[in-house]
Design a protein around this motif. Sequence first.
Motif, PDB file in Angstrom:
ATOM      1  N   LEU A  10       0.840  -1.194   0.000  1.00 42.20           N
ATOM      2  CA  LEU A  10       0.000   0.000   0.000  1.00 42.20           C
ATOM      3  C   LEU A  10       0.872   1.240   0.000  1.00 42.20           C
ATOM      4  CD1 LEU A  10      -2.615  -1.055   2.658  1.00 42.20           C
ATOM      5  CD2 LEU A  10      -3.026  -0.771   0.240  1.00 42.20           C
ATOM      6  N   ASN A  64      -7.086   1.923   4.046  1.00 39.90           N
ATOM      7  CA  ASN A  64      -5.905   1.089   4.268  1.00 39.90           C
ATOM      8  C   ASN A  64      -6.156   0.042   5.355  1.00 39.90           C
ATOM      9  OD1 ASN A  64      -4.398   2.405   2.343  1.00 39.90           O
ATOM     10  ND2 ASN A  64      -3.404   3.790   3.792  1.00 39.90           N
ATOM     11  N   TYR A  67      -8.428  -2.607   4.060  1.00 35.90           N
ATOM     12  CA  TYR A  67      -7.697  -3.436   3.098  1.00 35.90           C
ATOM     13  C   TYR A  67      -6.878  -4.498   3.824  1.00 35.90           C
ATOM     14  CZ  TYR A  67      -4.318  -4.637  -0.580  1.00 35.90           C
ATOM     15  OH  TYR A  67      -3.534  -5.301  -1.487  1.00 35.90           O
ATOM     16  N   ASN A 100      -3.791   2.585  -4.539  1.00 34.91           N
ATOM     17  CA  ASN A 100      -4.315   1.656  -3.542  1.00 34.91           C
ATOM     18  C   ASN A 100      -5.698   1.132  -3.932  1.00 34.91           C
ATOM     19  OD1 ASN A 100      -1.998   2.246  -2.185  1.00 34.91           O
ATOM     20  ND2 ASN A 100      -2.996   2.725  -0.240  1.00 34.91           N
ATOM     21  N   ASN A 103      -5.059  -1.620  -6.230  1.00 34.80           N
ATOM     22  CA  ASN A 103      -4.652  -2.815  -5.492  1.00 34.80           C
ATOM     23  C   ASN A 103      -5.855  -3.543  -4.900  1.00 34.80           C
ATOM     24  OD1 ASN A 103      -2.040  -2.120  -6.046  1.00 34.80           O
ATOM     25  ND2 ASN A 103      -1.493  -1.513  -3.972  1.00 34.80           N
ATOM     26  N   THR A 104      -6.799  -2.744  -4.389  1.00 35.49           N
ATOM     27  CA  THR A 104      -7.989  -3.339  -3.771  1.00 35.49           C
ATOM     28  C   THR A 104      -8.829  -4.069  -4.807  1.00 35.49           C
ATOM     29  OG1 THR A 104      -8.005  -1.500  -2.197  1.00 35.49           O
ATOM     30  CG2 THR A 104      -9.991  -2.847  -2.318  1.00 35.49           C
TER      31      THR A 104
END
Length: 230
Positions: A10, A64, A67, A100, A103-104
């Motif tokens: 992250l 974050n 996540y 991010n 990424n999620t």
Amino acid sequence: MKSLILISGLVLICTFSYGQKENPFIRKGNKLYENGKYKEAEIDYRKAMEAAPASAKSNFNLGNALYRQENYEEAEQGFINAAGLFKPNEQVAKAGVLHNLGNTYLKAEKYQESVEAYKQALRLNPDDEDTRYNLAYARRKLMQQQQQQQQQQQNNDKQDDQKDQENQQPRQDQSDQQDQKDQQQQQKPQISKQDAERMLQALKNDEQKTLDKVNKQKVKAVPSQVEKDW
């Protein structure tokens, strides 16, 4: 190792500076986050959001924490909210949030959405090599997913065709059975007209003989009656 780090890592931006006083809940949440206490950090980030709902930092840090707990659905919303709260001069920070978010999406196997999020991040920060690498990875995963879906669709189509053929098979069998009956009837020996007449006459003669016997028996069986003349 590089791919694993870039895909799951992250881009933490817990030290945003917007010229505003940092929320004490954010500071407390950051310490908990650094110690791997993501659930506890989530609680403090939510408290920070209650105090300042329009804080990009609170929304981002909450994303974050979620996540890290693999709560990707809520993490997505946290990053989306944060991305919408940045000012025009905060494009690099916004790019980190979109990284991010990508990424999620990647973790949730939403590869198309992941590709789009990385593209947006690169538009804001073209020099981010991590985002560029993750974009290439997401594109490969998207291509694999599409190929699998296409293969699955082809397999489903084949199964449907097989079912259709199986459903048609009984009608073909019945037709074959009828053809066999017709052939058997055609193979039966044919009786000439003269033979049929002789057989019919013989049956009539047998019937007549039977009737004669029955009539004779009835005659014999009838008792004679004598009437007296008084």
